[in-house]
Design an enzyme around this catalytic site. Structure first.
Site, PDB file in Angstrom:
ATOM      1  N   GLU A  34       0.845  -1.206   0.000  1.00  0.00           N
ATOM      2  CA  GLU A  34       0.000   0.000   0.000  1.00  0.00           C
ATOM      3  C   GLU A  34       0.870   1.242   0.000  1.00  0.00           C
ATOM      4  O   GLU A  34       1.837   1.330   0.781  1.00  0.00           O
ATOM      5  CB  GLU A  34      -0.927  -0.016   1.226  1.00  0.00           C
ATOM      6  CG  GLU A  34      -2.232   0.699   0.996  1.00  0.00           C
ATOM      7  CD  GLU A  34      -3.120  -0.026  -0.022  1.00  0.00           C
ATOM      8  OE1 GLU A  34      -2.999   0.287  -1.227  1.00  0.00           O
ATOM      9  OE2 GLU A  34      -3.917  -0.882   0.393  1.00  0.00           O
ATOM     10  N   GLY A 130     -12.164   3.678  -0.983  1.00  0.00           N
ATOM     11  CA  GLY A 130     -10.860   3.035  -1.117  1.00  0.00           C
ATOM     12  C   GLY A 130     -10.867   1.822  -2.027  1.00  0.00           C
ATOM     13  O   GLY A 130      -9.941   1.024  -2.010  1.00  0.00           O
ATOM     14  N   LEU A 131     -11.930   1.681  -2.837  1.00  0.00           N
ATOM     15  CA  LEU A 131     -12.012   0.521  -3.732  1.00  0.00           C
ATOM     16  C   LEU A 131     -11.836   0.927  -5.203  1.00  0.00           C
ATOM     17  O   LEU A 131     -12.127   0.157  -6.110  1.00  0.00           O
ATOM     18  CB  LEU A 131     -13.353  -0.197  -3.546  1.00  0.00           C
ATOM     19  CG  LEU A 131     -13.621  -0.755  -2.142  1.00  0.00           C
ATOM     20  CD1 LEU A 131     -15.004  -1.386  -2.070  1.00  0.00           C
ATOM     21  CD2 LEU A 131     -12.556  -1.770  -1.732  1.00  0.00           C
ATOM     22  N   SER A 132     -11.390   2.151  -5.429  1.00  0.00           N
ATOM     23  CA  SER A 132     -11.077   2.608  -6.793  1.00  0.00           C
ATOM     24  C   SER A 132     -12.292   2.745  -7.683  1.00  0.00           C
ATOM     25  O   SER A 132     -12.285   2.284  -8.829  1.00  0.00           O
ATOM     26  CB  SER A 132     -10.086   1.672  -7.485  1.00  0.00           C
ATOM     27  OG  SER A 132      -8.924   1.627  -6.786  1.00  0.00           O
ATOM     28  N   SER A 133     -13.310   3.387  -7.180  1.00  0.00           N
ATOM     29  CA  SER A 133     -14.465   3.624  -8.055  1.00  0.00           C
ATOM     30  C   SER A 133     -14.039   4.474  -9.249  1.00  0.00           C
ATOM     31  O   SER A 133     -14.510   4.269 -10.363  1.00  0.00           O
ATOM     32  CB  SER A 133     -15.602   4.294  -7.283  1.00  0.00           C
ATOM     33  OG  SER A 133     -15.172   5.515  -6.739  1.00  0.00           O
ATOM     34  N   SER A 134     -13.108   5.410  -9.049  1.00  0.00           N
ATOM     35  CA  SER A 134     -12.736   6.275 -10.176  1.00  0.00           C
ATOM     36  C   SER A 134     -11.983   5.495 -11.251  1.00  0.00           C
ATOM     37  O   SER A 134     -12.233   5.687 -12.447  1.00  0.00           O
ATOM     38  CB  SER A 134     -11.933   7.482  -9.706  1.00  0.00           C
ATOM     39  OG  SER A 134     -10.857   7.075  -8.923  1.00  0.00           O
ATOM     40  N   GLU A 166      -5.899  10.642 -14.833  1.00  0.00           N
ATOM     41  CA  GLU A 166      -6.103  11.005 -13.427  1.00  0.00           C
ATOM     42  C   GLU A 166      -4.988  11.938 -12.929  1.00  0.00           C
ATOM     43  O   GLU A 166      -5.249  12.893 -12.201  1.00  0.00           O
ATOM     44  CB  GLU A 166      -6.193   9.744 -12.568  1.00  0.00           C
ATOM     45  CG  GLU A 166      -6.700  10.074 -11.193  1.00  0.00           C
ATOM     46  CD  GLU A 166      -7.531   8.974 -10.547  1.00  0.00           C
ATOM     47  OE1 GLU A 166      -8.052   8.084 -11.256  1.00  0.00           O
ATOM     48  OE2 GLU A 166      -7.648   9.014  -9.320  1.00  0.00           O
ATOM     49  N   ASP A 178      -4.462   0.975  -9.410  1.00  0.00           N
ATOM     50  CA  ASP A 178      -5.919   0.840  -9.527  1.00  0.00           C
ATOM     51  C   ASP A 178      -6.351   0.584 -10.972  1.00  0.00           C
ATOM     52  O   ASP A 178      -7.162  -0.303 -11.241  1.00  0.00           O
ATOM     53  CB  ASP A 178      -6.611   2.100  -8.997  1.00  0.00           C
ATOM     54  CG  ASP A 178      -6.211   2.409  -7.570  1.00  0.00           C
ATOM     55  OD1 ASP A 178      -5.604   1.543  -6.917  1.00  0.00           O
ATOM     56  OD2 ASP A 178      -6.501   3.523  -7.113  1.00  0.00           O
ATOM     57  N   TYR A 227      -3.047  12.754  -0.145  1.00  0.00           N
ATOM     58  CA  TYR A 227      -2.361  11.790  -1.006  1.00  0.00           C
ATOM     59  C   TYR A 227      -1.148  12.432  -1.674  1.00  0.00           C
ATOM     60  O   TYR A 227      -0.031  11.899  -1.633  1.00  0.00           O
ATOM     61  CB  TYR A 227      -3.346  11.264  -2.059  1.00  0.00           C
ATOM     62  CG  TYR A 227      -2.792  10.162  -2.918  1.00  0.00           C
ATOM     63  CD1 TYR A 227      -2.953   8.834  -2.551  1.00  0.00           C
ATOM     64  CD2 TYR A 227      -2.095  10.448  -4.084  1.00  0.00           C
ATOM     65  CE1 TYR A 227      -2.436   7.813  -3.338  1.00  0.00           C
ATOM     66  CE2 TYR A 227      -1.577   9.445  -4.876  1.00  0.00           C
ATOM     67  CZ  TYR A 227      -1.753   8.133  -4.498  1.00  0.00           C
ATOM     68  OH  TYR A 227      -1.231   7.126  -5.278  1.00  0.00           O
TER      69      TYR A 227
HETATM   70  C1  GLA Z   1      -4.841   5.080  -4.424  1.00  0.00           C
HETATM   71  C2  GLA Z   1      -4.037   5.302  -5.699  1.00  0.00           C
HETATM   72  C3  GLA Z   1      -3.120   4.111  -5.994  1.00  0.00           C
HETATM   73  C4  GLA Z   1      -2.295   3.737  -4.767  1.00  0.00           C
HETATM   74  C5  GLA Z   1      -3.175   3.618  -3.535  1.00  0.00           C
HETATM   75  C6  GLA Z   1      -2.380   3.401  -2.280  1.00  0.00           C
HETATM   76  O1  GLA Z   1      -5.760   4.040  -4.598  1.00  0.00           O
HETATM   77  O2  GLA Z   1      -4.892   5.521  -6.796  1.00  0.00           O
HETATM   78  O3  GLA Z   1      -2.307   4.410  -7.093  1.00  0.00           O
HETATM   79  O4  GLA Z   1      -1.243   4.632  -4.580  1.00  0.00           O
HETATM   80  O5  GLA Z   1      -3.972   4.778  -3.343  1.00  0.00           O
HETATM   81  O6  GLA Z   1      -1.688   2.186  -2.342  1.00  0.00           O
END
Ligand code: GLA
Length: 392
Positions: A34, A130-134, A166, A178, A227
């Site tokens: 992570e 935190g599941l990457s909807s984008s 992005e 992601d 971030y």
């Molecule tokens: C987000 C970012 C990823 C990664 C994670 C942390 O999801 O989009 O690229 O850096 O945070 O691991």
């Protein structure tokens, strides 16, 4: 209604005819590695059975029209207006539209023909969790435009263009994890990606374990600035350490031994951030062997250590994520529990013995509700295939 049926139905309502095709792209959960993708480290995500669905046809006019069912909003843009992040009437594009518009921009920038589209999209991926909807929105539109444009890119290349959208269009300096997981997912497998070489392979998820996602129901706040600041701290660490280690290009190149020898030269905050990354890359290197040997107990211990490091050194956890992870770690059958994704809110990922998974989910929900007064959503997820056009 399932989002796949919803987008078809809403497309017919909006445009008067059925869509020509439906694209889908999954979200992801990350088991280990992570905040290391932008440090050239190793990540172990899986695409999951939650996804974004796009019903689409070519546009009959010189503009793209997008209806976001989840926002109940529509945006229309042209190839020209996309360049200034505005819609066809010169108003700023709404936040949600920047993801598909950014993908259109990145694909065109790569010299690909990208026809205007009319599309209706919806998702069952919780946003800001935190599941990457984008990334799932980006990859679903990349596949849709690929189908309309009549070209074909390897999934990793689509992922890189989504990341570029992005980074440069939306303004989040994310790594490749992601978009990669959404584009390249393999059912029932974890993906192991070297974020420097971009080489990857799929490892079967050991049959005796289940992956359980636990949503704290608290959404992320201040993610973009938090971030981008973390990423900056990593770059500062590399710049400072390279005075003694001139060959390093990223924190991946710094061994734990060298880090411990030289860390006193870093400002305290930069040292904490970099320590997480160097140790996490070390954990992810160990994790591969453990998984290959089926040592899920030791793998789970690395996940627990990852959570502690994200909490104490990277400081991206929250009281709710800490509560969710701690309660899980004390339940029978739990091998490992930690926050997943960028942090600042959202979900934990839990590695659980399959036979215990049902009781684990129920006990975790109850324990978390008792501790926080919040209602979580907890589900056993399946690792899924990557972005594609759906065949009926
Ligand atoms: C987000 C970012 C990823 C990664 C994670 C942390 O999801 O989009 O690229 O850096 O945070 O691991």
């Amino acid at each position: 209604m399932h989002p796949k049926d919803l987008v078809r139905q809403q497309f017919i309502t909006r445009f008067g005819v059925p869509p020509e095709q439906i694209a889908m792209a999954p979200a992801r959960v990350n088991l280990l590695g992570e905040h290391v993708d932008y440090n050239d480290g190793f990540v172990m995500p899986a695409a999951i059975d939650r996804a974004t669905y796009v019903a689409f046809s070519p546009s009959s006019s010189q503009q793209s029209t997008l209806l976001a069912v989840d926002f109940n909003e529509e945006a229309t843009f042209t190839a020209q207006s996309v360049l200034s992040k505005t819609d066809a009437a010169n108003a700023p594009l709404p936040e949600w539209a920047r993801y598909p518009a950014g993908v259109q921009w990145a694909l065109r920038d790569a010299g690909l023909p990208v026809p205007d589209i009319q599309a209706v999209f919806a998702s069952d991926v919780p946003r800001g969790a935190g599941l990457s909807s984008s990334a799932s929105v980006e990859m679903a539109f990349a596949v849709a435009w690929q189908a309309l444009g009549g070209w074909e890119l390897p999934p990793m290349r689509r992922a890189l263009l989504g990341q570029k959208a992005e980074n440069e269009y939306v303004g989040v300096k994310c790594g490749i994890m992601d978009q990669f997981a959404s584009a390249c997912g393999v059912a029932d497998h974890l993906l192991l990606l070297d974020c420097r070489s971009l080489e990857w392979r799929a490892l079967p998820i050991p049959p005796q374990v289940a992956i359980v996602i636990a949503d704290t129901s608290v959404r992320r706040k201040l993610t973009t600035s938090g971030y981008n600041e973390r990423r900056q701290a990593c770059e500062d660490a590399v710049a400072a350490l390279s005075r003694d280690l001139p060959d390093i290009r990223a924190l991946r190149d710094v061994s734990l031994v060298d880090f411990n020898r030289l860390c006193g030269r870093l400002p305290a905050l930069v040292e904490k951030r970099a320590r997480h990354v160097v140790e996490e890359i070390d954990r992810s290197r160990q994790a591969v062997g453990l998984l290959e040997r089926g040592d899920v107990a030791a793998f789970g211990r690395l996940m627990n250590a990852c959570h502690a490091s994200l909490r104490d050194f990277y400081e991206v956890s929250t009281p709710e994520l800490d509560a969710m992870a701690a309660i899980a770690q004390g339940l029978p059958g739990c091998l490992g529990a930690r926050l997943t994704g960028a942090g600042f809110g959202g979900c934990t990922v839990n590695l659980v013995e399959k036979t215990a998974a049902g009781a684990f989910a129920a006990n975790l929900a109850e324990g978390y509700a008792r501790a926080t007064g919040l209602t979580p959503e907890i589900y056993i997820c399946r690792a899924a295939d990557g972005a594609r056009i759906l065949m009926d």
